[in-house]
Scaffold this active site. Sequence first.
Site, PDB file in Angstrom:
ATOM      1  N   GLU A 171       0.832  -1.190   0.239  1.00  7.99           N
ATOM      2  CA  GLU A 171       0.831  -0.194   0.312  1.00  7.99           C
ATOM      3  C   GLU A 171       0.785   1.180  -0.057  1.00  7.99           C
ATOM      4  O   GLU A 171       2.044   1.373   0.261  1.00  7.99           O
ATOM      5  CB  GLU A 171      -1.222   0.025   0.896  1.00  7.99           C
ATOM      6  CG  GLU A 171      -1.940  -1.110   1.058  1.00  7.99           C
ATOM      7  CD  GLU A 171      -2.597  -0.747   2.366  1.00  7.99           C
ATOM      8  OE1 GLU A 171      -4.480  -1.865   1.854  1.00  7.99           O
ATOM      9  OE2 GLU A 171      -2.351  -0.965   3.549  1.00  7.99           O
ATOM     10  N   CYS A 176      -0.988   6.421   9.850  1.00  9.25           N
ATOM     11  CA  CYS A 176       0.347   5.129  10.123  1.00  9.25           C
ATOM     12  C   CYS A 176      -0.009   4.427  11.057  1.00  9.25           C
ATOM     13  O   CYS A 176      -0.981   3.897  12.085  1.00  9.25           O
ATOM     14  CB  CYS A 176       0.931   6.335  11.463  1.00  9.25           C
ATOM     15  SG  CYS A 176       1.437   8.256  11.140  1.00  9.25           S
ATOM     16  N   ASN A 197      -3.125   5.088  16.985  1.00  8.73           N
ATOM     17  CA  ASN A 197      -4.204   4.802  15.757  1.00  8.73           C
ATOM     18  C   ASN A 197      -4.650   3.773  16.470  1.00  8.73           C
ATOM     19  O   ASN A 197      -4.128   2.253  16.133  1.00  8.73           O
ATOM     20  CB  ASN A 197      -4.310   5.048  14.483  1.00  8.73           C
ATOM     21  CG  ASN A 197      -3.799   6.292  13.410  1.00  8.73           C
ATOM     22  OD1 ASN A 197      -4.380   7.351  13.963  1.00  8.73           O
ATOM     23  ND2 ASN A 197      -2.896   6.778  13.253  1.00  8.73           N
ATOM     24  N   CYS A 253       1.970  -1.539  16.021  1.00  7.90           N
ATOM     25  CA  CYS A 253       1.601  -1.814  14.519  1.00  7.90           C
ATOM     26  C   CYS A 253       1.261  -2.493  13.247  1.00  7.90           C
ATOM     27  O   CYS A 253       1.531  -3.612  14.132  1.00  7.90           O
ATOM     28  CB  CYS A 253       2.899  -1.063  13.867  1.00  7.90           C
ATOM     29  SG  CYS A 253       3.545  -0.972  12.688  1.00  7.90           S
ATOM     30  N   GLY A 313       6.926  -1.333   5.602  1.00  2.90           N
ATOM     31  CA  GLY A 313       8.537  -1.664   5.582  1.00  2.90           C
ATOM     32  C   GLY A 313       9.825  -1.248   6.810  1.00  2.90           C
ATOM     33  O   GLY A 313       9.693   0.231   7.278  1.00  2.90           O
ATOM     34  N   CYS A 356       6.533  -6.023   7.246  1.00  5.13           N
ATOM     35  CA  CYS A 356       8.136  -5.700   8.174  1.00  5.13           C
ATOM     36  C   CYS A 356       8.453  -6.661   9.251  1.00  5.13           C
ATOM     37  O   CYS A 356       7.850  -7.353   9.861  1.00  5.13           O
ATOM     38  CB  CYS A 356       7.518  -4.108   8.973  1.00  5.13           C
ATOM     39  SG  CYS A 356       8.529  -3.499   9.419  1.00  5.13           S
ATOM     40  N   CYS A 363       6.888  -3.887  15.850  1.00  3.47           N
ATOM     41  CA  CYS A 363       6.287  -2.815  17.075  1.00  3.47           C
ATOM     42  C   CYS A 363       5.159  -3.200  17.175  1.00  3.47           C
ATOM     43  O   CYS A 363       4.601  -4.170  16.632  1.00  3.47           O
ATOM     44  CB  CYS A 363       6.791  -1.719  16.265  1.00  3.47           C
ATOM     45  SG  CYS A 363       8.234  -1.292  16.019  1.00  3.47           S
ATOM     46  N   LEU A 416      11.226   6.739  18.414  1.00  4.27           N
ATOM     47  CA  LEU A 416      11.441   6.828  19.159  1.00  4.27           C
ATOM     48  C   LEU A 416      10.618   5.791  19.998  1.00  4.27           C
ATOM     49  O   LEU A 416      11.180   4.989  21.021  1.00  4.27           O
ATOM     50  CB  LEU A 416      12.176   7.687  20.221  1.00  4.27           C
ATOM     51  CG  LEU A 416      13.082   7.762  21.398  1.00  4.27           C
ATOM     52  CD1 LEU A 416      14.528   7.246  20.375  1.00  4.27           C
ATOM     53  CD2 LEU A 416      13.288   9.142  21.662  1.00  4.27           C
ATOM     54  N   CYS A 451       3.710   8.604   0.618  1.00  4.69           N
ATOM     55  CA  CYS A 451       3.666   7.883   1.446  1.00  4.69           C
ATOM     56  C   CYS A 451       4.305   6.184   0.859  1.00  4.69           C
ATOM     57  O   CYS A 451       3.390   5.840   0.954  1.00  4.69           O
ATOM     58  CB  CYS A 451       2.414   8.044   2.835  1.00  4.69           C
ATOM     59  SG  CYS A 451       3.474   6.431   4.222  1.00  4.69           S
TER      60      CYS A 451
END
Length: 360
Positions: free
Chosen positions: A96, A339, A296, A123, A165, A116, A120, A221, A109
């Site tokens: 995407e 995000c 989000n 995510c 990614g 990925c 995290c 971070l 973006c």
Amino acid sequence: MTPPDSRLDLANLELAAMEQAFVDAGLPKFRARQVFRWIYRKGVTDFERMSDLGRELRASLGERFRISTPALVHEARSVDGTRKFLLQLADGKRIESVFIPDTPKQTFCISSQVGCAMDCDFCLTGKMGFARNLTPAEIVGQVRVLAAATDLRDKPFNIVLMGMGEPLHNYDAVMASMRILTEEHGMAVSPRRVTLSTVGVVPAMEKLALEPLMPNLAVSLHATTDATRDRIAPINRKYSLEQLLDTCRRFPLKRRNRITFEYVLLDGVNDTPEDARRLVRLLGDIKAKVNLLPLNAAPGIPYERPSDDRVNTFAQILADHHITVSVRKSRGRDIRAACGQLIVEGPKKSAGKKLAALME
Ligand code: SAH
């Protein structure tokens, strides 16, 4: 089954490599520059439409070379103008890319990998798992497709490597893409308009610091202690906060330029006033600005978005200590384009698929 196309894909090549390929094929070198211009200035990838090349040359180009472009499968439009593009690659994998208008610039973006590997905890892309790296043709191809779809080819736009990614986990292809995008005979994107976001792959950041062509740097971070960062961004177990910040401290910055620190705010996890004060201390001697990203939230993500009050308190503490701070508005949340919300069916089938289905 059709046999795989063995012709060399010119979309993977920087101008110098394309010139070499032409020379190797016994074709005049200067023709490469003409083809490069057609691809990146005019968006033409069909040799037959390259009208300043003779018929014979066009035919022999078509025999030896091809120019691949990711296929646009689906487009979703948000009420806020954000547009999310689902693109299919030659092997059927999907990625995407997102167009975010007026922020205040026009921004693309772009993804750097299918899925990925960084995992995290907050995510959705991470929940897909990692399928493979994108090639330069696939990275730059996203910009070509979006520029055409938004009619922005001849206008300035920003590029953020903040899609699916970890760009520094696909270093060579990402840097080759930078060189193709900024090539003066092509799109001639200014490197100042490109931002690379990394979760902190320290050795790759050290390498990036030595590159002649430098994008802006954003660092995800997300925490002010190793204990918390270890938990929410597992790469921290390999490269600690101290190592990461030390690398940032030594990162070469042009005059007036700063490193953007992205900080996802997770309710009750990393969003206390104490965290904010620790962040001030950690960034003390770094030319930094902070971009706060209130989470989000999504099904399958084990965190909550903090209240606006908590976000404001956090931001105010940074501002009181003279740190430039912005709160990222989530754009395109209604189309799952914000995000950390980019997800397509990935190798971790059950988890990814279940989540993707839940999100429909
Ligand atoms: N892998 C790179 C590039 C991704 S950029 C990186 O980590 O920097 C995408 C940004 O969105 C990152 O800062 C990421 O941490 C953040 N993000 C991921 N999931 C999110 C979520 N659910 N809500 C808000 N931001 C999120």
